[in-house]
Write a protein that holds these residues in place. Sequence first.
Motif, PDB file in Angstrom:
ATOM      1  N   PRO A 258      10.366  75.956 -17.930  1.00 32.08           N
ATOM      2  CA  PRO A 258       9.752  77.031 -18.737  1.00 32.08           C
ATOM      3  C   PRO A 258      10.127  76.941 -20.212  1.00 32.08           C
ATOM      4  CG  PRO A 258      10.705  77.916 -16.718  1.00 32.08           C
ATOM      5  CD  PRO A 258      11.180  76.503 -16.836  1.00 32.08           C
ATOM      6  N   ALA A 259      11.367  76.507 -20.506  1.00 29.36           N
ATOM      7  CA  ALA A 259      11.755  76.366 -21.906  1.00 29.36           C
ATOM      8  C   ALA A 259      10.939  75.269 -22.589  1.00 29.36           C
ATOM      9  CB  ALA A 259      13.242  76.055 -22.003  1.00 29.36           C
ATOM     10  N   ALA A 260      10.697  74.168 -21.874  1.00 32.19           N
ATOM     11  CA  ALA A 260       9.878  73.100 -22.449  1.00 32.19           C
ATOM     12  C   ALA A 260       8.450  73.575 -22.708  1.00 32.19           C
ATOM     13  CB  ALA A 260       9.887  71.891 -21.514  1.00 32.19           C
ATOM     14  N   ALA A 261       7.909  74.338 -21.769  1.00 35.64           N
ATOM     15  CA  ALA A 261       6.560  74.870 -21.972  1.00 35.64           C
ATOM     16  C   ALA A 261       6.524  75.833 -23.159  1.00 35.64           C
ATOM     17  CB  ALA A 261       6.087  75.572 -20.706  1.00 35.64           C
ATOM     18  N   ALA A 262       7.570  76.643 -23.310  1.00 33.99           N
ATOM     19  CA  ALA A 262       7.610  77.568 -24.445  1.00 33.99           C
ATOM     20  C   ALA A 262       7.706  76.819 -25.763  1.00 33.99           C
ATOM     21  CB  ALA A 262       8.800  78.518 -24.279  1.00 33.99           C
ATOM     22  N   VAL A 263       8.465  75.729 -25.798  1.00 35.55           N
ATOM     23  CA  VAL A 263       8.567  74.937 -27.019  1.00 35.55           C
ATOM     24  C   VAL A 263       7.217  74.336 -27.389  1.00 35.55           C
ATOM     25  CG1 VAL A 263       9.600  72.846 -27.985  1.00 35.55           C
ATOM     26  CG2 VAL A 263      11.016  74.473 -26.749  1.00 35.55           C
ATOM     27  N   ILE A 264       6.515  73.840 -26.372  1.00 41.42           N
ATOM     28  CA  ILE A 264       5.194  73.253 -26.640  1.00 41.42           C
ATOM     29  C   ILE A 264       4.254  74.307 -27.217  1.00 41.42           C
ATOM     30  CG2 ILE A 264       3.170  72.227 -25.557  1.00 41.42           C
ATOM     31  CD1 ILE A 264       5.056  70.847 -23.599  1.00 41.42           C
ATOM     32  N   LEU A 265       4.262  75.512 -26.641  1.00 41.72           N
ATOM     33  CA  LEU A 265       3.380  76.567 -27.135  1.00 41.72           C
ATOM     34  C   LEU A 265       3.769  77.006 -28.540  1.00 41.72           C
ATOM     35  CD1 LEU A 265       3.001  78.732 -23.903  1.00 41.72           C
ATOM     36  CD2 LEU A 265       1.309  77.197 -24.909  1.00 41.72           C
ATOM     37  N   LEU A 266       5.060  77.103 -28.816  1.00 41.74           N
ATOM     38  CA  LEU A 266       5.491  77.511 -30.153  1.00 41.74           C
ATOM     39  C   LEU A 266       5.142  76.451 -31.201  1.00 41.74           C
ATOM     40  CD1 LEU A 266       8.976  79.082 -29.325  1.00 41.74           C
ATOM     41  CD2 LEU A 266       6.887  80.276 -30.018  1.00 41.74           C
ATOM     42  N   VAL A 267       5.367  75.192 -30.845  1.00 42.69           N
ATOM     43  CA  VAL A 267       5.015  74.118 -31.785  1.00 42.69           C
ATOM     44  C   VAL A 267       3.504  74.055 -31.999  1.00 42.69           C
ATOM     45  CG1 VAL A 267       5.054  71.617 -32.136  1.00 42.69           C
ATOM     46  CG2 VAL A 267       7.075  72.790 -31.267  1.00 42.69           C
ATOM     47  N   GLY A 268       2.755  74.246 -30.935  1.00 46.13           N
ATOM     48  CA  GLY A 268       1.299  74.248 -31.084  1.00 46.13           C
ATOM     49  C   GLY A 268       0.813  75.384 -31.958  1.00 46.13           C
ATOM     50  N   GLY A 269       1.476  76.553 -31.878  1.00 44.16           N
ATOM     51  CA  GLY A 269       1.070  77.672 -32.727  1.00 44.16           C
ATOM     52  C   GLY A 269       1.396  77.442 -34.182  1.00 44.16           C
ATOM     53  N   THR A 270       2.563  76.837 -34.463  1.00 45.76           N
ATOM     54  CA  THR A 270       2.945  76.593 -35.854  1.00 45.76           C
ATOM     55  C   THR A 270       2.108  75.501 -36.501  1.00 45.76           C
ATOM     56  OG1 THR A 270       4.646  75.061 -35.095  1.00 45.76           O
ATOM     57  CG2 THR A 270       5.298  77.355 -35.448  1.00 45.76           C
ATOM     58  N   THR A 271       1.596  74.573 -35.712  1.00 43.23           N
ATOM     59  CA  THR A 271       0.769  73.493 -36.268  1.00 43.23           C
ATOM     60  C   THR A 271      -0.703  73.848 -36.317  1.00 43.23           C
ATOM     61  OG1 THR A 271       0.611  72.492 -34.078  1.00 43.23           O
ATOM     62  CG2 THR A 271       2.391  71.740 -35.515  1.00 43.23           C
ATOM     63  N   GLY A 272      -1.065  75.029 -35.789  1.00 38.70           N
ATOM     64  CA  GLY A 272      -2.450  75.456 -35.849  1.00 38.70           C
ATOM     65  C   GLY A 272      -3.338  74.916 -34.762  1.00 38.70           C
ATOM     66  N   HIS A 273      -2.764  74.312 -33.721  1.00 40.60           N
ATOM     67  CA  HIS A 273      -3.590  73.777 -32.640  1.00 40.60           C
ATOM     68  C   HIS A 273      -3.842  74.812 -31.543  1.00 40.60           C
ATOM     69  CE1 HIS A 273      -2.185  70.043 -34.568  1.00 40.60           C
ATOM     70  NE2 HIS A 273      -3.263  69.467 -34.030  1.00 40.60           N
ATOM     71  N   LEU A 274      -2.846  75.609 -31.214  1.00 38.13           N
ATOM     72  CA  LEU A 274      -2.982  76.596 -30.142  1.00 38.13           C
ATOM     73  C   LEU A 274      -2.958  77.982 -30.780  1.00 38.13           C
ATOM     74  CD1 LEU A 274      -0.483  74.999 -27.573  1.00 38.13           C
ATOM     75  CD2 LEU A 274      -2.965  74.678 -27.723  1.00 38.13           C
ATOM     76  N   VAL A 275      -4.112  78.424 -31.246  1.00 41.45           N
ATOM     77  CA  VAL A 275      -4.220  79.706 -31.945  1.00 41.45           C
ATOM     78  C   VAL A 275      -5.188  80.600 -31.195  1.00 41.45           C
ATOM     79  CG1 VAL A 275      -3.628  78.750 -34.188  1.00 41.45           C
ATOM     80  CG2 VAL A 275      -6.017  78.762 -33.445  1.00 41.45           C
ATOM     81  N   GLY A 276      -5.084  81.881 -31.485  1.00 40.15           N
ATOM     82  CA  GLY A 276      -5.937  82.857 -30.825  1.00 40.15           C
ATOM     83  C   GLY A 276      -5.109  83.885 -30.079  1.00 40.15           C
ATOM     84  N   ALA A 277      -5.784  85.006 -29.733  1.00 41.16           N
ATOM     85  CA  ALA A 277      -5.071  86.094 -29.048  1.00 41.16           C
ATOM     86  C   ALA A 277      -4.564  85.656 -27.682  1.00 41.16           C
ATOM     87  CB  ALA A 277      -6.005  87.304 -28.899  1.00 41.16           C
ATOM     88  N   GLY A 278      -5.351  84.883 -26.973  1.00 40.55           N
ATOM     89  CA  GLY A 278      -4.935  84.431 -25.648  1.00 40.55           C
ATOM     90  C   GLY A 278      -3.724  83.531 -25.717  1.00 40.55           C
ATOM     91  N   TRP A 279      -3.713  82.605 -26.670  1.00 39.41           N
ATOM     92  CA  TRP A 279      -2.568  81.720 -26.814  1.00 39.41           C
ATOM     93  C   TRP A 279      -1.324  82.483 -27.258  1.00 39.41           C
ATOM     94  CZ3 TRP A 279      -2.339  77.329 -24.573  1.00 39.41           C
ATOM     95  CH2 TRP A 279      -3.480  76.554 -24.362  1.00 39.41           C
TER      96      TRP A 279
END
Length: 655
Positions: free
Chosen positions: A34-55
């Motif tokens: 779960p920590a690895a998945a959270a890191v991926i989501l946080l990095v994706g949000g900071t780089t602008g790839h995983l954006v939006g209310a759902g993400w």
Amino acid sequence: MTGMGVELGAQAARARALAVLRIRSRALALALLPAAAAVILLVGGTTGHLVGAGWDATRWAVSVVALVVLLSAGVIALVVARARPAVSPTVAVAEQAAPDLYRLVRDLADRLDVPAPSAIALTPDCDSWLEDRTHRAHGSPPPRGADEIAGPAGPRGPLHRRTAVAPVLVIGSPFLWWMRVGELRAVLAPVVAGTGPSAHPDIAAARRYVRGLDAAVAVCAERAGRSAVLRPFCSGIGWVARLMLRGCQVHAGEMERGVAAAAAERAQAVDYGLRIVAQEQVGLAYAGWDRLLTRVALPAWRMGRWPSRLDAGVVAALTELSRRDRLAEGFASRLGERPACDLLEEPGVVDEAASLLAARLFHGGPAEPGPHWSPVAWDDYPDEVVDRKWRTDAARLHRVLDALGVRRAPDPTAAAHAGGPTLARVLDHLTDTVLPADGRLAADTLRPAPAPASADGSPALPLPLTEAPGAPSGTESADEDTADAAARSAAGSAPGTVPPADAATRPEAGPDGDEPPASNPRSAALAARIGVEVGKEEAATADAAPVGPPASGQGPDAALWDDDALPLFPLQPPRTDRELLADHVTAMVCCAAMDTVGATPGLDWLDGPTLLVDGERVADLAPRVLSLVEDGDAVPLRTWLVELGIRPEKPVRLG
């Protein structure tokens, strides 16, 4: 030293150890997922790839889950790392106390080309093994060049905790006294050979992991029972630890089998022929040790005395066995060789410490001697244990008879001793005489038994008449009715009306629940009351026992194990009320024999307390007592009394 070696068993053990470590790695990976998945989501949000209310919602949810899982995994890992693994209760043997024994073990390790054990300890059991005591809860690790228990100093300073430290060699103390030096070396060869595989890093790490999980399960179960607040957390941690323990159970078992196979293979070259003979001595020592504890030591422990030379008693017991049993012939001829106990500087001190530890493990005795817990030598055993036990049981039996309202003088011929305790009182109370259909007793029943001739040729007093419970007379009727009513009440009461909690520990039914009900209501009533009295006395003795650590010096290393669960290995289940009654009646018979015909208490190394008449051991008393207790038939016992000239109507001295 080669340590691990090239044995097939060692390679199989290492493969199983790696399987156990892979399970640990998978558990760690699962906790980090779960920590690895959270890191991926946080990095994706900071780089602008995983954006939006759902993400964003997913990112927050996964982060919270990862944080909870990491905290839980950290707590579980901390509990597993800090939980104290179970350690066998042993008596520490410093190198200064047994230099020859340490030298023998080190020479054996050199011959086997394995690391020598870091220390030696003794256990009051017929077994030997290696035990790892490098956990921080067991104290600081041993220094190089010194044993683990003798002292903390060393020429090159202490080892790091993760440095490979050889385990402690635990030796069964009966082996040292019964075996010869060569036999002990042959028996210890496969045990010492196990230090080689134990030194391998993978096997050592796998063992630490399994022991940590097992200790965590025990700690969680203990804490959950103590605190209601911590119960949910402890239950969760215990569930995870049990899950991981079940996952590596098969691999851990196969790993230990591989270690044992490798050790046995390596030890084949050391005294192989002598090892075959020594294994026979192991079985013989186990039989003698078990018989000595259950038949000889246990009665003394119940009296508040502990035999201080149990290991020396094993030699006497096995020597007696070789004299009686032709299968054991030839074993006693070895006694001319040097015994292994000569490897100790002070065998008596070590034997005393092992004897005290045996009393604690198998009976739950106090940690140190006291007014109600004192040692007893074998020469004093008949007078201080056997005689005292019989007279104490006889006194308790008569106290219970007084409480039941049983009269003191059941026969007119005993009127001169109406105030004294007699065996006749017990016999007449327990005799169950059934009236025939016409309501009259037969002439043979009413006729007194023939009186035995005394030593000077004068006739002795006749035995009391067999009493009919349905025909009391005069002032005796009220007392007899009271006793009969108490007997019927105790025999027919419902299970829910059984009184004290002390009696609950001594159920009338046996361990399997298949003991038939008593056919004699008087016997049942008397047995129930005796069981209650014995339970109360044992509880009072346990409350008065001293608590605290034992005195410093040569003694059990009690700091490494928990005293709350004593006795750890009860020798026998709690005695039933009927067994207690049989013991008390036997004690009363023995007291009558000692006070009327000059019998003496004795010690049989295989059967425990025994009655000696004219120097000969009496062996046919038990079935006659059981006939009286279980069936109410006093004829066999009365016949036996007549044959030996014992007068049951004479008062006896009680304890």
